[in-house]
Motif scaffolding. Structure first.
Motif, PDB file in Angstrom:
ATOM      1  N   GLU A 203     125.056 113.390  35.888  1.00 17.84           N
ATOM      2  CA  GLU A 203     123.850 114.209  36.075  1.00 17.84           C
ATOM      3  C   GLU A 203     124.230 115.660  36.362  1.00 17.84           C
ATOM      4  O   GLU A 203     123.559 116.590  35.937  1.00 17.84           O
ATOM      5  N   GLY A 207     123.026 116.347  33.057  1.00 20.62           N
ATOM      6  CA  GLY A 207     121.658 115.879  33.292  1.00 20.62           C
ATOM      7  C   GLY A 207     120.829 116.777  34.181  1.00 20.62           C
ATOM      8  O   GLY A 207     121.012 118.000  34.237  1.00 20.62           O
ATOM      9  N   LEU A 208     119.922 116.154  34.924  1.00 21.43           N
ATOM     10  CA  LEU A 208     118.919 116.897  35.682  1.00 21.43           C
ATOM     11  C   LEU A 208     119.463 117.536  36.966  1.00 21.43           C
ATOM     12  O   LEU A 208     118.746 118.266  37.638  1.00 21.43           O
ATOM     13  N   GLN A 352     114.275 102.428  34.271  1.00 19.63           N
ATOM     14  CA  GLN A 352     113.586 102.458  32.978  1.00 19.63           C
ATOM     15  C   GLN A 352     112.116 102.041  33.114  1.00 19.63           C
ATOM     16  O   GLN A 352     111.322 102.225  32.205  1.00 19.63           O
ATOM     17  N   SER A 382     116.029 109.853  35.464  1.00 18.45           N
ATOM     18  CA  SER A 382     117.126 110.413  34.656  1.00 18.45           C
ATOM     19  C   SER A 382     116.747 110.458  33.187  1.00 18.45           C
ATOM     20  O   SER A 382     116.064 109.575  32.676  1.00 18.45           O
ATOM     21  N   GLU A 383     117.215 111.505  32.506  1.00 14.40           N
ATOM     22  CA  GLU A 383     116.951 111.598  31.066  1.00 14.40           C
ATOM     23  C   GLU A 383     118.161 111.135  30.253  1.00 14.40           C
ATOM     24  O   GLU A 383     118.170 111.231  29.041  1.00 14.40           O
ATOM     25  N   GLY A 385     119.272 108.107  30.172  1.00 13.97           N
ATOM     26  CA  GLY A 385     119.047 106.735  29.692  1.00 13.97           C
ATOM     27  C   GLY A 385     120.091 105.747  30.179  1.00 13.97           C
ATOM     28  O   GLY A 385     120.769 105.968  31.177  1.00 13.97           O
ATOM     29  N   SER A 388     123.895 106.692  31.113  1.00 10.53           N
ATOM     30  CA  SER A 388     124.226 107.703  32.130  1.00 10.53           C
ATOM     31  C   SER A 388     125.505 107.341  32.893  1.00 10.53           C
ATOM     32  O   SER A 388     126.316 108.205  33.203  1.00 10.53           O
TER      33      SER A 388
END
Ligand SMILES: [Zn+2]
Length: 413
Positions: A203, A207-208, A352, A382-383, A385, A388
């Motif tokens: 992340e 990621g975010l 998810q 999280s983007e 998926g 990650s």
């Protein structure tokens, strides 16, 4: 990769200094894309002759590419330098109790190979051979030359000390650290890390949490783990075990947890707990879409099936996530008060479930944490998926060439 191993030892003062500067240059190019020598000098603080010299060395190792800039203006366009993303590749594994994701990435985050396979028992030594075979097969099937593999990163559930290369909950067979066993058999540098911390690294890089200084990453899968980012770095704790969020007490006199204690968060809201609760309720006769999804075979209901059913509008599955989210939010409120994060990222397979889990977590965290702190803590899914964890595992290797924090600079001061 031999070279990486030798450099890790940091014996030579001059080569260490050069290595640090090379890493700083690579990292500047990683963050900025393409830069001219002058821009690179401005970004890194090194003078142009030093940059020119180091760039030549990196070019000789195939790490950099020169290209003509297409900027505005007349005259000869300045040359720009960027990372040759196909110079090296990294293998990343996200080990699960039941399934493992394995990926190969280039020096950007481009995935060039991925596979998911059923994991043998992580507490039996034969799993080592299985993992070794999967790693060698993945490299072969990807078509990448073995000499281009920089190393292997492995995200492992449970207690892991990445510095010692030891895993304690799983893959703990002999006196020798499991990292060293893999390194010897593969003849490649291997790095291991706890799965939640590995996810947090992913992340932080892709990621975010990329622009965050203080963030919390919850890995909600078979268990519940936590990766803590403070001041832009992963927090490890004294023995490298920080973040055992799944084993905080949530329910007095609750169910027995895997750790041997009662009422842990993990025993109430993890993927394993969710699946167990649902199976029990359906066995007791409650009608649910889940029965259709598994053709009446209640035993095969797992967390993913419950996620799918919730997305199809199954009331039981939605209620289960609502309850799990409440428990997680209850624990998260404590973390928010303690760490004052700017962002909380929910990852792992159970995340998810999206809003079905996020909404109750958010509501409960808002209700219980101090408003002034919780208002500023964004809670997001999280983007990255399902990959990650594996992407995070690749950064365990990549940070060796892009970061300097792991290098022992004490000899230079
Ligand atoms: Zn526990």
């Amino acid at each position: 990769m031999k070279q990486l191993r030798i450099e890790k030892e940091n014996t030579d003062r001059v080569s260490l200094k050069r290595r640090i500067r090379m890493n700083i240059i690579l990292n500047a190019l990683r963050s900025n894309g393409s830069l001219s020598l002058t821009e690179l000098s401005r970004q890194t603080g090194f003078n142009v002759p030093t940059i020119t010299n180091l760039v030549k060395k990196l070019e000789a190792e195939d790490y950099l590419i020169r290209e003509k800039s297409h900027g505005p203006g007349q005259g000869r366009p300045p040359q720009c330098i960027r990372i040759n993303t196909s110079a090296r590749y990294v293998v990343g594994l996200d080990l699960g109790r039941f399934n493992t994701n394995i990926i190969l990435v280039d020096l950007s985050r481009k995935i060039i190979y991925k596979k998911r396979f059923h994991t043998l028992n992580l507490q039996e030594p034969k799993v080592i051979d299985q993992l070794l075979n999967e790693i060698t097969n993945a490299i072969q099937e990807s078509g990448v030359k073995f000499s281009k593999i920089l190393g292997v990163g492995m995200a492992i559930p449970g207690l892991v000390n990445c510095k010692l290369g030891r895993s304690y909950t799983f893959l703990n067979f002999k006196d020798k650290p499991i990292r060293d066993v893999f390194e010897k058999r593969l003849d490649l540098p291997v790095f291991i890390e706890n799965d939640a911390r590995s996810m947090a690294l992913g992340e932080l890089w892709f990621g975010l949490a990329k622009d965050a200084k203080n963030a919390l990453c919850l890995n909600i899968g078979w268990g519940i783990g936590l990766g803590i980012i403070t001041n832009g770095r992963i927090y490890y704790g004294n023995d490298g075990f920080a973040g055992e969020f799944g084993h905080i007490l949530i329910k007095e006199n609750g169910h027995l947890c895997q750790c041997g204690k009662y009422g842990c968060l993990e025993s109430l809201a993890s993927g394993r707990a969710i699946a167990e609760q649902v199976r029990q309720i359906v066995r007791n006769g409650k009608d649910s879409m889940l029965l259709k999804l598994v053709d009446g075979n209640i035993d095969i209901i797992n967390a993913e099936t419950v996620v799918r059913a919730a997305q199809m509008g199954d009331q039981l599955s939605i209620e289960i996530f609502e309850q799990a989210g409440k428990y997680i939010g209850q624990g998260l409120a404590i973390l928010i008060n303690l760490f004052n994060p700017e962002v909380v990222i929910l990852g792992g397979r159970v995340s998810q479930a999206g809003r079905f889990l996020l909404n109750p977590i958010q509501t409960e965290a808002n209700k219980r944490a101090l408003p002034h702190i919780s208002e500023r803590a964004k809670i997001v899914v999280s983007e990255l998926g399902n990959l990650s964890g594996a992407l995070g595992a690749t950064t365990l290797v990549k940070k060796e060439i892009f970061e300097t924090a792991h290098l022992d600079v004490s000899g230079l001061v």
